[in-house]
Scaffold this active site. Structure first.
Site, PDB file in Angstrom:
ATOM      1  N   SER A 171      27.112  -8.460 -32.891  1.00 37.94           N
ATOM      2  CA  SER A 171      28.500  -8.312 -33.313  1.00 37.94           C
ATOM      3  C   SER A 171      28.598  -8.814 -34.753  1.00 37.94           C
ATOM      4  O   SER A 171      27.864  -8.350 -35.613  1.00 37.94           O
ATOM      5  CB  SER A 171      29.449  -9.070 -32.367  1.00 37.94           C
ATOM      6  OG  SER A 171      29.108 -10.444 -32.318  1.00 37.94           O
TER       7      SER A 171
ATOM      8  N   HIS B 141      43.920 -38.309 -20.325  1.00 35.49           N
ATOM      9  CA  HIS B 141      43.767 -36.985 -20.935  1.00 35.49           C
ATOM     10  C   HIS B 141      43.260 -37.163 -22.372  1.00 35.49           C
ATOM     11  O   HIS B 141      43.357 -38.249 -22.946  1.00 35.49           O
ATOM     12  CB  HIS B 141      45.081 -36.196 -20.908  1.00 35.49           C
ATOM     13  CG  HIS B 141      46.180 -36.818 -21.717  1.00 35.49           C
ATOM     14  ND1 HIS B 141      46.978 -37.838 -21.221  1.00 35.49           N
ATOM     15  CD2 HIS B 141      46.603 -36.584 -22.982  1.00 35.49           C
ATOM     16  CE1 HIS B 141      47.855 -38.193 -22.145  1.00 35.49           C
ATOM     17  NE2 HIS B 141      47.644 -37.453 -23.219  1.00 35.49           N
TER      18      HIS B 141
ATOM     19  N   SER C 263      42.590 -36.058 -26.569  1.00 29.90           N
ATOM     20  CA  SER C 263      43.130 -35.498 -27.809  1.00 29.90           C
ATOM     21  C   SER C 263      42.546 -36.310 -28.964  1.00 29.90           C
ATOM     22  O   SER C 263      41.452 -36.872 -28.846  1.00 29.90           O
ATOM     23  CB  SER C 263      44.667 -35.560 -27.794  1.00 29.90           C
ATOM     24  OG  SER C 263      45.192 -34.917 -28.930  1.00 29.90           O
TER      25      SER C 263
ATOM     26  N   HIS D 180      23.375 -10.040 -27.644  1.00 30.91           N
ATOM     27  CA  HIS D 180      24.317  -9.005 -28.077  1.00 30.91           C
ATOM     28  C   HIS D 180      24.460  -9.077 -29.591  1.00 30.91           C
ATOM     29  O   HIS D 180      24.284 -10.132 -30.190  1.00 30.91           O
ATOM     30  CB  HIS D 180      25.698  -9.191 -27.439  1.00 30.91           C
ATOM     31  CG  HIS D 180      25.688  -9.172 -25.943  1.00 30.91           C
ATOM     32  ND1 HIS D 180      25.785  -8.008 -25.225  1.00 30.91           N
ATOM     33  CD2 HIS D 180      25.581 -10.160 -25.030  1.00 30.91           C
ATOM     34  CE1 HIS D 180      25.760  -8.288 -23.929  1.00 30.91           C
ATOM     35  NE2 HIS D 180      25.616  -9.598 -23.785  1.00 30.91           N
TER      36      HIS D 180
END
Length: 897
Positions: free
Chosen positions: A440, A580, A582, A438
């Site tokens: 853009s 988790h 970070s 595509h």
């Protein structure tokens, strides 16, 4: 009319208020000049028109020539009153008088016209260029006297079926629209002499176009034509036929029989074979065609890029190129390359491109990213190619190449994403290479090196390629569904820590950032291994001084989580478990409140130390170069400029974020041209990008009477809008009366030299070289002709200059050097262009085209009249001396005016 009356009453009230406040009458607006009223040069021209219509109605309704800007906010109100001007012969309602932040012309607000416009029975010239028309207003077909119609740079999809009822039309321009076909009635325009339909999406031409027997110039370049009708051979009056940048695979041989044809432009098409009669024409241009090439037949394993047609769009006039199912290779300005493989498109497609300056409002950089190129926009957006298109974009090498990787980033209209990118050398340049389906917006950025992997249920191991001592261990059962994990590592310079802490014993490990594509925490703890800070080992480690910090993804807050995890030590590593992801950062210090220190150091990693320079050109001190330079580049930049520029020492060092806006304000008796597209409230606007030039050259002048004295002025630099995601402390420090000021550098304008005697003539200071512009086929223009044309140009000289191909910097220099004399500005522009193009045989036709594109059909007609009259005089002189040959000499006449 009630709305008009209210507007005029409001203006009258404002004038009275101004008169009472100043004790003197308000400055008069524009006045009627005979039967002409040119208001497009005023930012509030429509207001002036409404005032004049009320106060001098009898005179205004007699106006024959009227120019208004459709960028004016009151243009809609003004339209309703125009049908009252029954004597109107020429009406210009153009947009393009305002420019956007990229310097491009902004279209006006016209989407239609009142039906009463059809009552303007005397109207012969109508210019609606640079507006937002999607259909041609029906009232235009009711103008019986209309001879010239310009609707270029609109959004027209089609012309009315009964367009041919404009039987007196001699000139029609609809360039830069979206026309896909033409009505059959176009052949009824029997008086049409010029038809410009360039830069549309025409795929077929009706046979009836061959009925335009008086047509002299037909411009069809930049469309999607694969063939043209044989009926074009009926255009016996045709002199110029422009068909470049289409998809033509053949042209009729009968075009060679046109008796008056003097130019045939077939550049950048798909012509593999051309009739011998066409090739024999001395004025045909066939560059950019695959002449003599055969259809490529690729063997197994052979590169699909071999045998592709090559297109070069390096010239300033090129803004698009065609692509067919055969594929092609394309080179754009700034050395941007494309490769469209065979079969990438099934139907012919025209690609439009432009290179933009990055705007931080929509070019969003992530933390620690650096911008390495300008923005490339490719249209049409969203069209899916059947095979991947390859793009090569040149870029500036990032300073810390070992810690940054180069990627091409694309914008979908809502968000940015990174493409798989390879860095390659191509023709001596370092290029970022990617493949897309595509089109853009695209740009090249340097980001911290990103390592990634897919984590299956069985677990896996992820290493850092920047710091191999950093790794993440995913045990079995850590996730039910596979998820993708990314890792980035940033080294922290010791000097950055020392600068903030003033404590040589404070040390930190590299910064680790972990992210994943899932919002769910891991089912089992993940083990992270970090190296101990420099100089610290398991033998001399004091665990009370070791702090493990956890930061949010924006780096705004940092928490000490040492007491919340179990740290395991080896001789040179520390390991801990998390569920988790970070930021994670290991510090070794005697400080107790380490979170605030870490926040300041993290902020410091995003800042660049820069200096400002303001240098004046030695030959012309009123030309000033301004630049914001990273500290490590200052000496090389000054060394490169010292032969041509001089000025004060660079400013003191200041700190700026990547993508931060700042302004340069000229003070103490000097100023700049306020009409520059990058001028905001009298100040030059800059955006700081550490790897781009951040440089502008401007002409400064003193707006006050210098009386031959030198002026000691200055330029001051001020911060603009604070970029997003800046730590709160940094934003707070920038508030206050003097917080926006960055630096001030002196600028001295020398004593003015007397350019003329006390009674200068109108052309004082100008010496005009002898000129003979053109060639034997198109005719010549002389020095006297240009002087005659210059008297008609007026305030349109800058637009005309740009359409002639002069750069904005050249226009600015001409305007500055002759800032007090419009006549000299016009002459400087015309003769500068003439001297640059004196060897170009097509320069006369280019001058005519530029006048038409600038909405000055009157001057274009005058130039054509000069050429025609010169040809006639030349022919008569040949006949008088008995030298006339059998072949027509009319096409090789010289304009002797």
């Amino acid at each position: 009319m009630e709305e008009i009356q209210k507007t005029v009453e409001m203006l009258s009230l404002w004038d009275k208020c101004m008169e009472g406040a100043s004790g003197a009458p308000a400055l008069a607006g524009p006045c009627l000049a005979g039967n002409r009223l040119n208001l497009d040069v005023y930012p509030d021209g429509c207001c002036h028109f409404l005032r004049l219509l009320k106060e001098q109605r009898e005179e205004v309704v007699q106006v024959e020539f009227l120019r208004l800007s459709s960028n004016d906010c009151l243009i809609g109100t003004t339209l309703d009153s125009l049908p009252h001007l029954q004597h109107l012969k020429s009406l210009v309602l153009k947009g393009g008088h305002a420019r956007d932040k990229f310097g491009s012309c902004q279209r006006g607000s016209l989407t239609s016209l009142p039906q009463d416009f059809g009552k303007l029975k005397c109207l012969t010239h109508l210019d609606l260029s640079f507006n937002r028309l999607s259909t041609l207003p029906s009232c235009i077909l009711c103008l019986p006297s209309l001879r010239v119609l310009l609707v270029s740079h609109n959004s027209l999809m089609a012309l009315p079926e009964d367009f041919g009822c404009l039987s007196k039309l001699t000139f029609f321009s609809a360039m830069k629209n979206q026309l896909t076909d033409l009505p059959q009635s176009i052949g009824e325009l029997s008086m049409l002499q010029t038809l410009d339909l360039s830069e549309n999406v025409l795929q077929l031409l009706p046979e009836e176009i061959g009925n335009l027997h008086n047509c002299k110039e037909l411009v069809l370049s930049g469309n999607c034509l694969s063939s043209i009708p044989d009926s074009l051979a009926n255009l016996k009056s045709l002199r110029e036929l422009h068909l470049h940048s289409n998809f033509l695979v053949t042209v009729p041989a009968s075009l060679a029989s046109l008796p008056n044809l003097s130019r045939l432009d077939l550049q950048n098409n798909c012509l593999r074979a051309v009739p011998a009669e066409i090739q024999a024409l001395p004025f045909v241009d066939l560059h950019g065609n695959p002449l003599g090439e055969t259809e490529p037949s690729l063997q197994a394993g052979e590169s699909s890029a071999r045998g592709l047609r090559k297109l070069s769009c390096r010239l300033r006039k090129h803004r698009s190129f065609p692509v067919t199912s055969e594929g092609c290779k394309v080179v754009l300005p700034c050395d941007i390359h494309f490769c469209f493989p065979a079969g990438a498109v099934s139907d012919p497609l025209r690609i439009y491109f432009r290179v933009l300056e990055p705007d931080p409002q929509w070019v969003k950089l992530r933390h620690h990213d650096v911008l390495l190129s300008r923005v490339l926009e490719l249209q049409p957006h969203g069209v899916k190619f059947q095979q991947e298109v390859q793009i090569w974009m040149p870029f500036v090498q990032p300073r810390m190449l070992h810690e940054h990787e180069v990627v091409v980033r694309t914008f979908s209209g809502q968000s940015w994403s990174d493409l798989r990118t390879r860095v390659k050398g191509k023709r001596g340049l370092t290029m970022a290479h990617c493949s897309v389906l595509h089109f853009s917006w695209f740009l090249v950025v340097g980001r911290p090196v990103q390592d990634e992997c897919e984590v299956p249920a069985e677990g896996t191991l992820l290493f850092s390629s920047v710091e191999p001592a950093i790794k993440v261990i995913f045990p079995p059962g850590v996730t039910e569904e596979p998820r993708r994990v990314k890792m980035q590592v940033l080294h922290v310079p010791a000097e950055a820590i020392d600068e903030i802490t003033a404590n040589a014993g404070c040390r930190a490990s590299p910064l680790l950032c972990l992210s994943q594509d899932s919002l769910v925490d891991f089912l089992n703890p993940v083990t992270i291994q970090l190296p101990l800070p420099p100089g610290i080992t398991g033998l001399n480690l004091d665990q009370l001084r070791l702090h493990l910090l956890h930061g949010d993804l924006e780096g705004q807050t940092w928490d000490d989580i040492t007491s919340k995890v179990v740290l395991k030590f080896t001789h040179i590593y520390v390991m801990f478990e998390v569920t988790h992801f970070s930021w994670y950062w290991l510090w070794y210090t005697t400080k107790t409140y380490i979170e605030g220190i870490a926040k300041k150091v993290y902020e410091r990693l995003r800042l660049y130390q820069v200096n400002f320079i303001a240098l004046q050109r030695k030959r012309d001190p009123e030309q000033v170069l301004l630049q914001c330079v990273p500290k490590h580049k200052v000496d090389p930049v000054l060394e490169r400029l010292q032969n041509r520029y001089q000025g004060p020492e660079p400013s003191d060092m200041v700190e700026m974020f990547e993508g931060e806006q700042f302004f340069a304000a000229f003070e103490r008796g000097i100023s700049i041209d306020m009409d520059r597209p990058d001028c905001v409230d009298g100040c030059l606007s800059f955006i700081f990008y550490s790897h781009l030039k951040n440089m502008k050259e401007v002409y400064v002048t003193s707006p006050v009477d210098r009386k031959g004295q030198a002026v000691k002025g200055q330029v001051s630099f001020y911060r603009g809008a604070v970029p997003e995601n800046v730590p709160e402390d940094a934003s707070r420090r920038r508030k206050g009366a003097d917080s926006l000021w960055l630096a001030t550098l002196p600028i001295k304008l020398p004593q003015l030299k007397r350019r003329c005697d006390e009674n200068p003539g109108p052309l004082c200071g100008f010496s005009f070289p002898p000129l003979n512009l053109g060639n034997a086929e198109t005719g010549y223009l002389t020095q006297a002709n240009l002087l005659s044309i210059a008297r008609r140009v007026g305030s349109d000289w800058q637009t005309i200059g740009l359409n002639l191909g002069l750069t904005y910097q050249e226009i600015e220099r001409i305007g500055h050097n002759n800032r007090d004399d419009l006549d000299k500005q016009i002459l400087g522009m015309l003769f500068s262009w003439a001297q640059q193009n004196s060897e170009d045989p097509d320069c006369v036709s280019k001058l005519i085209t530029a006048m038409k594109e600038s909405g000055r059909q009157d001057i274009a007609d005058e130039v054509e009249t000069i050429i025609d009259l010169g040809r006639q005089k030349y022919s008569e002189s040949i006949r008088r001396v008995g030298l006339e040959q059998e072949s027509s000499t009319e096409d090789s006449a010289i304009a002797m005016l």
